[in-house]
Design a protein around this motif. Structure first.
Motif, PDB file in Angstrom:
ATOM      1  N   MET A   1       0.846  -1.171   0.000  1.00 51.25           N
ATOM      2  CA  MET A   1       0.000   0.000   0.000  1.00 51.25           C
ATOM      3  C   MET A   1       0.894   1.237   0.000  1.00 51.25           C
ATOM      4  SD  MET A   1      -3.269  -0.969   2.440  1.00 51.25           S
ATOM      5  CE  MET A   1      -2.454  -0.449   3.901  1.00 51.25           C
ATOM      6  N   LYS A   2       1.286   1.611  -1.173  1.00 52.04           N
ATOM      7  CA  LYS A   2       2.101   2.809  -1.314  1.00 52.04           C
ATOM      8  C   LYS A   2       1.235   4.033  -1.036  1.00 52.04           C
ATOM      9  CE  LYS A   2       4.882   0.772  -4.964  1.00 52.04           C
ATOM     10  NZ  LYS A   2       5.186   0.824  -6.381  1.00 52.04           N
ATOM     11  N   ASN A   3       1.851   5.054  -0.489  1.00 54.97           N
ATOM     12  CA  ASN A   3       1.175   6.322  -0.240  1.00 54.97           C
ATOM     13  C   ASN A   3      -0.039   6.183   0.679  1.00 54.97           C
ATOM     14  OD1 ASN A   3       3.004   7.486  -2.114  1.00 54.97           O
ATOM     15  ND2 ASN A   3       1.636   6.885  -3.780  1.00 54.97           N
ATOM     16  N   PHE A   4      -0.040   5.182   1.547  1.00 55.77           N
ATOM     17  CA  PHE A   4      -1.173   4.976   2.448  1.00 55.77           C
ATOM     18  C   PHE A   4      -1.407   6.208   3.310  1.00 55.77           C
ATOM     19  CE2 PHE A   4      -2.967   3.558   6.513  1.00 55.77           C
ATOM     20  CZ  PHE A   4      -4.161   3.011   6.065  1.00 55.77           C
ATOM     21  N   ALA A   5      -0.326   6.764   3.858  1.00 56.33           N
ATOM     22  CA  ALA A   5      -0.441   7.924   4.742  1.00 56.33           C
ATOM     23  C   ALA A   5      -1.072   9.104   4.019  1.00 56.33           C
ATOM     24  CB  ALA A   5       0.928   8.308   5.293  1.00 56.33           C
ATOM     25  N   GLU A   6      -0.620   9.357   2.787  1.00 53.15           N
ATOM     26  CA  GLU A   6      -1.159  10.488   2.028  1.00 53.15           C
ATOM     27  C   GLU A   6      -2.624  10.279   1.670  1.00 53.15           C
ATOM     28  OE1 GLU A   6       1.694  10.142  -1.015  1.00 53.15           O
ATOM     29  OE2 GLU A   6       3.266  10.708   0.376  1.00 53.15           O
ATOM     30  N   LYS A   7      -2.952   9.047   1.284  1.00 55.40           N
ATOM     31  CA  LYS A   7      -4.332   8.750   0.922  1.00 55.40           C
ATOM     32  C   LYS A   7      -5.251   8.858   2.140  1.00 55.40           C
ATOM     33  CE  LYS A   7      -3.198   5.792  -2.990  1.00 55.40           C
ATOM     34  NZ  LYS A   7      -3.244   4.431  -3.533  1.00 55.40           N
ATOM     35  N   LEU A   8      -4.756   8.373   3.293  1.00 54.72           N
ATOM     36  CA  LEU A   8      -5.545   8.449   4.522  1.00 54.72           C
ATOM     37  C   LEU A   8      -5.756   9.906   4.919  1.00 54.72           C
ATOM     38  CD1 LEU A   8      -6.947   7.020   6.869  1.00 54.72           C
ATOM     39  CD2 LEU A   8      -4.742   6.993   8.057  1.00 54.72           C
ATOM     40  N   LYS A   9      -4.703  10.682   4.844  1.00 54.24           N
ATOM     41  CA  LYS A   9      -4.787  12.102   5.199  1.00 54.24           C
ATOM     42  C   LYS A   9      -5.802  12.814   4.302  1.00 54.24           C
ATOM     43  CE  LYS A   9      -1.881  16.190   5.825  1.00 54.24           C
ATOM     44  NZ  LYS A   9      -0.527  16.732   5.740  1.00 54.24           N
ATOM     45  N   LYS A  10      -5.756  12.538   3.013  1.00 53.45           N
ATOM     46  CA  LYS A  10      -6.678  13.164   2.055  1.00 53.45           C
ATOM     47  C   LYS A  10      -8.127  12.756   2.351  1.00 53.45           C
ATOM     48  CE  LYS A  10      -7.753  13.491  -2.848  1.00 53.45           C
ATOM     49  NZ  LYS A  10      -7.512  12.953  -4.169  1.00 53.45           N
ATOM     50  N   ALA A  11      -8.341  11.467   2.607  1.00 52.40           N
ATOM     51  CA  ALA A  11      -9.696  10.974   2.884  1.00 52.40           C
ATOM     52  C   ALA A  11     -10.233  11.556   4.185  1.00 52.40           C
ATOM     53  CB  ALA A  11      -9.706   9.451   2.929  1.00 52.40           C
ATOM     54  N   LEU A  12      -9.378  11.667   5.196  1.00 48.30           N
ATOM     55  CA  LEU A  12      -9.793  12.265   6.463  1.00 48.30           C
ATOM     56  C   LEU A  12     -10.175  13.727   6.268  1.00 48.30           C
ATOM     57  CD1 LEU A  12      -7.140  10.745   8.907  1.00 48.30           C
ATOM     58  CD2 LEU A  12      -9.615  10.398   9.023  1.00 48.30           C
ATOM     59  N   LYS A  13      -9.390  14.429   5.486  1.00 45.78           N
ATOM     60  CA  LYS A  13      -9.667  15.849   5.235  1.00 45.78           C
ATOM     61  C   LYS A  13     -10.995  16.014   4.503  1.00 45.78           C
ATOM     62  CE  LYS A  13      -7.666  20.038   3.314  1.00 45.78           C
ATOM     63  NZ  LYS A  13      -6.541  20.645   2.615  1.00 45.78           N
ATOM     64  N   GLU A  14     -11.231  15.186   3.490  1.00 48.36           N
ATOM     65  CA  GLU A  14     -12.479  15.261   2.735  1.00 48.36           C
ATOM     66  C   GLU A  14     -13.684  14.936   3.608  1.00 48.36           C
ATOM     67  OE1 GLU A  14     -12.021  12.731  -0.670  1.00 48.36           O
ATOM     68  OE2 GLU A  14     -10.557  14.075  -1.611  1.00 48.36           O
ATOM     69  N   LYS A  15     -13.496  14.064   4.585  1.00 42.36           N
ATOM     70  CA  LYS A  15     -14.582  13.664   5.487  1.00 42.36           C
ATOM     71  C   LYS A  15     -14.715  14.648   6.651  1.00 42.36           C
ATOM     72  CE  LYS A  15     -17.566  10.384   6.560  1.00 42.36           C
ATOM     73  NZ  LYS A  15     -18.653   9.941   5.763  1.00 42.36           N
ATOM     74  N   GLY A  16     -13.709  15.519   6.821  1.00 44.49           N
ATOM     75  CA  GLY A  16     -13.726  16.472   7.929  1.00 44.49           C
ATOM     76  C   GLY A  16     -13.507  15.787   9.265  1.00 44.49           C
ATOM     77  N   MET A  17     -12.591  14.831   9.278  1.00 50.17           N
ATOM     78  CA  MET A  17     -12.356  14.012  10.466  1.00 50.17           C
ATOM     79  C   MET A  17     -10.871  14.028  10.795  1.00 50.17           C
ATOM     80  SD  MET A  17     -13.300   9.952  10.833  1.00 50.17           S
ATOM     81  CE  MET A  17     -15.003  10.225  10.438  1.00 50.17           C
ATOM     82  N   THR A  18     -10.557  13.843  12.069  1.00 50.06           N
ATOM     83  CA  THR A  18      -9.162  13.768  12.488  1.00 50.06           C
ATOM     84  C   THR A  18      -8.772  12.307  12.684  1.00 50.06           C
ATOM     85  OG1 THR A  18      -9.679  13.839  14.857  1.00 50.06           O
ATOM     86  CG2 THR A  18      -9.383  15.968  13.727  1.00 50.06           C
ATOM     87  N   GLN A  19      -7.464  12.083  12.788  1.00 48.98           N
ATOM     88  CA  GLN A  19      -6.983  10.721  13.053  1.00 48.98           C
ATOM     89  C   GLN A  19      -7.478  10.231  14.401  1.00 48.98           C
ATOM     90  OE1 GLN A  19      -2.798   9.985  12.755  1.00 48.98           O
ATOM     91  NE2 GLN A  19      -2.728  10.368  10.554  1.00 48.98           N
ATOM     92  N   VAL A  20      -7.561  11.131  15.366  1.00 54.71           N
ATOM     93  CA  VAL A  20      -8.030  10.754  16.700  1.00 54.71           C
ATOM     94  C   VAL A  20      -9.476  10.256  16.623  1.00 54.71           C
ATOM     95  CG1 VAL A  20      -8.532  11.634  19.028  1.00 54.71           C
ATOM     96  CG2 VAL A  20      -6.462  12.377  17.836  1.00 54.71           C
ATOM     97  N   GLU A  21     -10.326  10.966  15.876  1.00 53.50           N
ATOM     98  CA  GLU A  21     -11.724  10.552  15.718  1.00 53.50           C
ATOM     99  C   GLU A  21     -11.808   9.202  15.013  1.00 53.50           C
ATOM    100  OE1 GLU A  21     -13.995  14.856  15.351  1.00 53.50           O
ATOM    101  OE2 GLU A  21     -12.947  14.063  13.595  1.00 53.50           O
ATOM    102  N   LEU A  22     -10.978   9.012  13.994  1.00 51.23           N
ATOM    103  CA  LEU A  22     -10.955   7.738  13.283  1.00 51.23           C
ATOM    104  C   LEU A  22     -10.545   6.610  14.228  1.00 51.23           C
ATOM    105  CD1 LEU A  22     -11.181   6.142  10.618  1.00 51.23           C
ATOM    106  CD2 LEU A  22      -8.766   6.658  10.229  1.00 51.23           C
TER     107      LEU A  22
END
Length: 119
Positions: A1-22
């Motif tokens: 899973m290349k770029n997992f961190a970037e993809k997760l960050k982008k998806a969280l931003k689009e959802k308006g959610m933080t890593q803590v909430e996830l």
């Protein structure tokens, strides 16, 4: 899973959610999600939970090229099968509701598809 961190960050931003909430929603510690991001790998069930919460397909995180939607005959076939399955599900619930109103029937198990006579 290349770029997992970037993809997760982008998806969280689009959802308006933080890593803590996830983390709270998937039942994982912040350290656990950090290790997952650093390693770029995770368990399938954890990835499925993340995808469900973020509203993305699992292929979003996997390094797989998604194929085009089926066209022509195959697209129609898939659409018809999906509609038919939905119609059967609706009909099953309608029948279950009708039978549940009958005084001589008792609902036993939807999983087994069993209705038993009380008489």
């Amino acid at each position: 899973m290349k770029n997992f961190a970037e993809k997760l960050k982008k998806a969280l931003k689009e959802k308006g959610m933080t890593q803590v909430e996830l983390c709270e929603k998937i039942g994982m510690s912040q350290g656990g999600i950090k290790r997952m991001i650093d390693s770029g790998s995770t368990r399938v069930d954890t990835l499925e939970k993340i995808c469900e919460i973020l509203g993305v397909q699992i292929t979003y995180f996997l390094d797989v090229e998604t194929k085009e939607e089926p066209v022509g005959f195959w697209k129609r076939l898939v659409e018809e099968a999906t509609t038919e399955a939905q119609n059967w599900k609706i009909r099953a619930y309608q029948l279950e509701e009708q039978l549940s109103k009958q005084p001589n029937f008792k609902y036993v198990s939807r999983r087994q598809g069993v209705l038993a006579s009380v008489a």
